[in-house]
Structures are given as structure tokens and as C-alpha cells.
Motif scaffolding. Structure first.
Motif, short mmCIF file in Angstrom:
data_model
loop_
_atom_site.label_atom_id
_atom_site.label_comp_id
_atom_site.label_asym_id
_atom_site.label_seq_id
_atom_site.Cartn_x
_atom_site.Cartn_y
_atom_site.Cartn_z
N ALA A 127 82.34 15.74 4.81
CA ALA A 127 83.09 16.52 3.79
C ALA A 127 83.93 17.74 3.48
O ALA A 127 84.74 17.97 4.41
CB ALA A 127 81.32 18.04 3.71
N GLU A 128 83.96 17.95 1.99
CA GLU A 128 85.61 18.21 1.84
C GLU A 128 85.88 19.75 2.69
O GLU A 128 84.37 20.68 1.98
CB GLU A 128 85.09 18.57 0.44
N GLU A 129 86.72 20.47 2.68
CA GLU A 129 86.82 22.00 3.55
C GLU A 129 86.85 22.88 1.76
O GLU A 129 87.77 22.58 0.44
CB GLU A 129 87.68 22.70 3.96
N ALA A 130 86.43 23.51 1.42
CA ALA A 130 86.37 24.80 0.13
C ALA A 130 88.15 25.11 0.31
O ALA A 130 88.40 25.26 -0.92
CB ALA A 130 85.20 25.41 0.45
N CYS A 131 88.79 25.33 1.18
CA CYS A 131 89.60 25.45 1.37
C CYS A 131 90.84 24.63 0.12
O CYS A 131 91.39 23.65 0.45
CB CYS A 131 90.16 25.33 2.79
N PRO A 132 90.88 25.23 -0.88
CA PRO A 132 92.18 24.53 -1.54
C PRO A 132 93.25 24.12 -1.07
O PRO A 132 93.76 22.98 -1.58
CB PRO A 132 92.89 25.24 -2.23
N VAL A 133 93.99 24.01 0.19
CA VAL A 133 94.79 23.03 0.84
C VAL A 133 93.90 22.31 1.92
O VAL A 133 94.54 21.70 2.51
CB VAL A 133 95.86 24.13 1.48
N GLY A 134 93.07 22.14 1.70
CA GLY A 134 91.88 21.84 2.23
C GLY A 134 92.35 21.47 3.98
O GLY A 134 91.86 21.02 5.42
N LEU A 135 92.75 22.45 4.49
CA LEU A 135 92.88 23.10 6.50
C LEU A 135 91.60 24.05 7.02
O LEU A 135 91.36 24.15 8.37
CB LEU A 135 94.16 23.69 6.40
N ALA A 136 92.22 25.86 6.08
CA ALA A 136 90.80 26.51 6.35
C ALA A 136 89.18 25.74 7.05
O ALA A 136 89.17 25.56 5.16
CB ALA A 136 90.80 27.95 5.69
N PRO A 137 88.62 26.15 8.04
CA PRO A 137 87.40 25.86 8.21
C PRO A 137 86.80 26.31 7.34
O PRO A 137 86.45 27.79 7.06
CB PRO A 137 86.95 25.79 10.14
N THR A 138 85.39 26.25 6.19
CA THR A 138 85.07 26.63 5.35
C THR A 138 83.73 25.60 5.08
O THR A 138 82.94 26.28 5.59
CB THR A 138 85.53 26.67 4.04
N THR A 139 84.16 25.00 4.02
CA THR A 139 82.51 23.32 4.84
C THR A 139 82.17 23.58 6.01
O THR A 139 81.04 23.35 6.34
CB THR A 139 83.12 22.32 3.79
N SER A 140 83.02 23.03 6.44
CA SER A 140 82.82 22.40 8.21
C SER A 140 81.63 23.62 8.58
O SER A 140 80.75 23.54 9.70
CB SER A 140 83.76 22.30 8.91
N THR A 141 82.13 24.75 8.41
CA THR A 141 81.79 25.86 9.33
C THR A 141 80.47 26.39 8.90
O THR A 141 79.29 26.75 9.78
CB THR A 141 82.49 26.86 9.92
N THR A 142 80.83 26.59 7.55
CA THR A 142 78.81 26.50 6.81
C THR A 142 78.21 25.45 7.09
O THR A 142 76.26 26.23 8.10
CB THR A 142 78.85 26.38 4.85
N LEU A 143 78.61 24.52 7.35
CA LEU A 143 77.39 23.24 7.79
C LEU A 143 77.00 23.62 9.34
O LEU A 143 76.22 23.57 9.64
CB LEU A 143 78.28 21.87 7.65
N MET A 144 77.96 23.54 9.88
CA MET A 144 77.73 24.50 11.58
C MET A 144 76.24 25.11 11.41
O MET A 144 75.55 25.35 12.68
CB MET A 144 79.04 24.58 12.79
N LEU A 145 76.76 26.38 10.99
CA LEU A 145 75.70 27.39 10.51
C LEU A 145 74.73 26.99 10.34
O LEU A 145 73.63 27.58 11.03
CB LEU A 145 76.72 28.23 9.93
N ALA A 146 74.11 26.32 8.93
CA ALA A 146 73.10 25.67 8.34
C ALA A 146 72.51 24.82 10.04
O ALA A 146 70.71 25.74 10.15
CB ALA A 146 73.68 25.33 7.61
N LEU A 147 73.16 24.01 10.64
CA LEU A 147 72.51 22.79 11.21
C LEU A 147 71.69 24.35 12.47
O LEU A 147 71.05 23.91 13.07
CB LEU A 147 73.53 22.14 11.66
N GLY A 148 73.20 24.98 12.94
CA GLY A 148 71.84 25.92 14.51
C GLY A 148 71.19 26.62 13.57
O GLY A 148 69.69 26.18 14.09
N ASP A 149 70.69 27.27 12.62
CA ASP A 149 69.86 27.81 11.89
C ASP A 149 68.74 26.69 11.58
O ASP A 149 67.51 26.95 12.17
CB ASP A 149 70.00 28.35 11.02
N ALA A 150 68.49 25.54 11.52
CA ALA A 150 68.12 24.61 11.10
C ALA A 150 67.13 24.23 12.35
O ALA A 150 65.94 24.43 12.67
CB ALA A 150 68.43 23.34 10.96
#
Length: 330
Positions: A157-180
């Protein structure tokens, strides 16, 4: 400080528009990532749940950097929902904390790249001692993905960070998967609100789930049928709840005398009356196993300040609105 109390600051319309557009784009990007994660879930989720359920020890959750922050939250969520869990920092693990991981544990390792250098020793330790290793990573071909017993692969998945470097979408997915994972385990175990309260006795959620028996006074004011009102007034005054239960010869609740009843029957011979001439028959009552929140709702709805607590027909306690509010049941 809310907007009405803030110093007057002129907001440029163009800036507001640009800010909102950037924020909405970030949220939309992460939402798209979550949709991709939902679609990508497969039987490995069940394998991961089986691995966690079968352990005799704890679930060790680990990650480095932003993944480490997410891992801490996931460990806390597991621990509070019935799965003994602990965060272990991969860097500290290489300097002695590997001793915190036992053969009866399982490890849930988070790494977006799957090749985080600090995770190497921890991964090797799980292979050496045959400790189940569950990986959450975006790269299945990584060292973590290849070493794992169960791979939970994140979508590309594309990171929400405009330069694509800061973990944003990827950490959101990890958190959601942990909750799941945690939620699915709760459902397998039949984890209830009562179970949740056992782990949160002082939190606001725990207080809302407190039982009446936790907050009631165990010696309610009680007089028997036939008692003169003079004695009933003494009982009301001594126990300081503004009322007294009235019971029959078997000890069963038949009525209640409150301050309001006293005012309504005020007269010259009140103190000589038997309590049954003054009491309100068949008063409201609650069970000790009920929720304190429900007792508070009843008191608010009926505009009363105390409720008798009964096991069957016998009064075993009394709960006052001040006790509930003092404990934060609201």
C-alpha cells in the motif's frame, strides 16, 4: 482551549483549503490501504490465531522504530483482552533481554521491510529454540518473512506521507492487523464484558462495568413489620441513607420508609404508627450481580438517591447515588 476562547487569528481561506485537502488525502490513502488489507486476509490469520492459542506462556511482541511503537500498543491490547503478552525491544533483546523469551512463548514480530537489522538476533533465537514466530511484514521474501512459521503479509500500500518515506499507512495496517488478531482471539475465547472488567478495575471502562456488589453497603437499614415509627426513624438516622427497608417475619422485603414518606405522614401520632402504615410497599430493588451503571440509571430515572440490594426477597445491601458518582460510574 476551544475556538471561542482562542486569540483571534485570521485564517487564510486558501491555507485552510490546502490543509484540509492534505489531511483528507492522507486519510483516503490510509483507508485504501485498510481496504487492501481486508481483502488480503487469508487462512494464515487462522494459523496465527492457532499458534497464539496453543502457547503455554506469553505472546512476545517486538518491532523497531515506528513498528516498535505499534508493537507496544498491540502487546497492551492483547494483555488487556485475555492473552498474556509483553513487548520486548529487539535492541535490548540482543543485550540480555532474549532471556525474557521462553520456549513456551510465541513471538509476533513487526517489520515493514522484514530486514530490520536489530531483529536478526531475536529471529535467530526463535529458530534455535523452536519458538513459534509470527511475522507481520510487507515483504514475504525478506529474512523475517522467510524465517517465520506464519506470515501475515501486508499489502503493498502507498504511504500517506507525501514523500513516501515516513511510515504512515504501513503502521496503520500493522495496528489494524494487531487489533484484528486480538479481537478474533476474544471471540474464540468467549471474552465478555465481565472478563474485560477483571483487567480494567480502575479504568473508566472498568468502572462503568462495576457490579453493584462492588459498591454497595453490606448492612442496609432494616426494621420489621410492626416496628413503631419512632424506632424506624432512629434506624434511618443511624444508617444515614435517608431510608430503611421493612421486612416481614421471614426477613423478606415488603416495603421501604424514606424521608419522603416521613414528610407525607407528618402529624401528631406519626412516631407511634407501625411502619407498615407509612412505608411504600414493594419498593424498587436491584440484584448484587447487576451493573452499577444500571442502578445509577434507575436512580436518575426515578429521581431517588438509594436502592435496596436483594438476593431473592432478602435485603443484603444498599447502594447510594453518592457512592456511584464518587467511583466514577457515569
Amino acid at each position: 482551549m476551544n475556538a471561542s476562547n482562542s486569540p483571534a487569528i485570521h485564517l487564510d481561506d486558501a491555507t485552510v483549503t490546502a490543509d484540509l485537502a492534505a489531511a483528507r488525502k492522507a486519510i483516503a490513502t490510509e483507508r485504501a490501504g485498510l481496504a487492501a488489507l481486508e481483502a488480503a486476509l487469508d487462512a494464515n490469520l487462522t494459523r496465527a490465531l492457532d499458534a497464539i492459542l496453543n502457547i503455554k506462556g506469553r505472546l512476545i511482541v517486538s518491532g523497531m522504530g515506528k513498528s516498535g511503537h505499534v508493537a507496544r500498543k498491540i502487546a497492551a491490547t492483547f494483555a488487556s483482552t485475555g492473552t498474556p503478552a509483553q513487548f520486548v525491544h529487539p535492541g535490548e533483546a540482543s543485550h540480555g533481554d532474549l532471556g525474557m523469551i521462553k520456549p513456551e512463548d510465541a513471538v509476533l514480530a513487526l517489520s515493514n521491510s522484514g530486514d530490520t537489522a536489530e531483529m536478526t538476533d531475536l529471529i535467530g533465537y526463535t529458530r534455535r529454540f523452536r519458538i513459534p514466530l509470527i511475522a507481520i511484514t510487507m515483504r514475504g521474501e525478506s529474512s523475517l518473512g522467510q524465517a517465520s512459521d506464519v506470515l501475515l503479509k501486508l499489502p503493498d500500500a502507498e504511504e500517506a506521507c507525501p514523500v513516501g518515506l515516513a511510515p504512515t499507512t504501513s503502521t496503520t495496517l500493522m495496528l489494524a492487523l494487531g487489533d484484528a488478531l486480538a479481537v478474533a482471539l476474544m471471540e474464540r475465547r468467549g471474552f465478555t464484558a465481565e472478563s474485560f472488567r477483571e483487567f480494567h478495575p480502575r479504568g473508566s471502562l472498568g468502572k462503568r462495568l462495576a457490579k453493584i456488589s462492588d459498591l454497595m453497603h453490606a448492612e442496609p437499614p432494616v426494621v420489621r413489620v410492626g416496628t413503631k415509627m419512632a424506632e424506624a426513624v432512629l434506624e434511618i438516622t443511624a444508617k444515614r441513607f435517608g431510608c430503611t427497608a421493612v421486612v416481614d417475619a421471614r426477613g423478606d422485603l415488603v416495603g421501604i420508609v424514606t424521608d419522603g414518606d416521613l414528610r407525607r405522614h407528618m402529624g401528631g401520632d406519626l412516631l407511634q404508627m407501625p411502619v407498615e402504615r407509612v412505608m411504600t410497599a414493594n419498593p424498587l430493588r436491584v440484584a448484587p450481580g447487576g451493573l452499577a451503571l444500571e442502578a445509577l440509571a434507575t436512580m436518575n430515572a426515578r429521581q431517588i438517591t438509594a436502592l435496596l440490594v436483594c438476593e431473592g426477597a432478602k435485603p443484603v445491601g444498599i447502594v447510594h447515588i453518592h457512592d456511584l458518582l464518587r467511583e466514577g460510574v457515569a
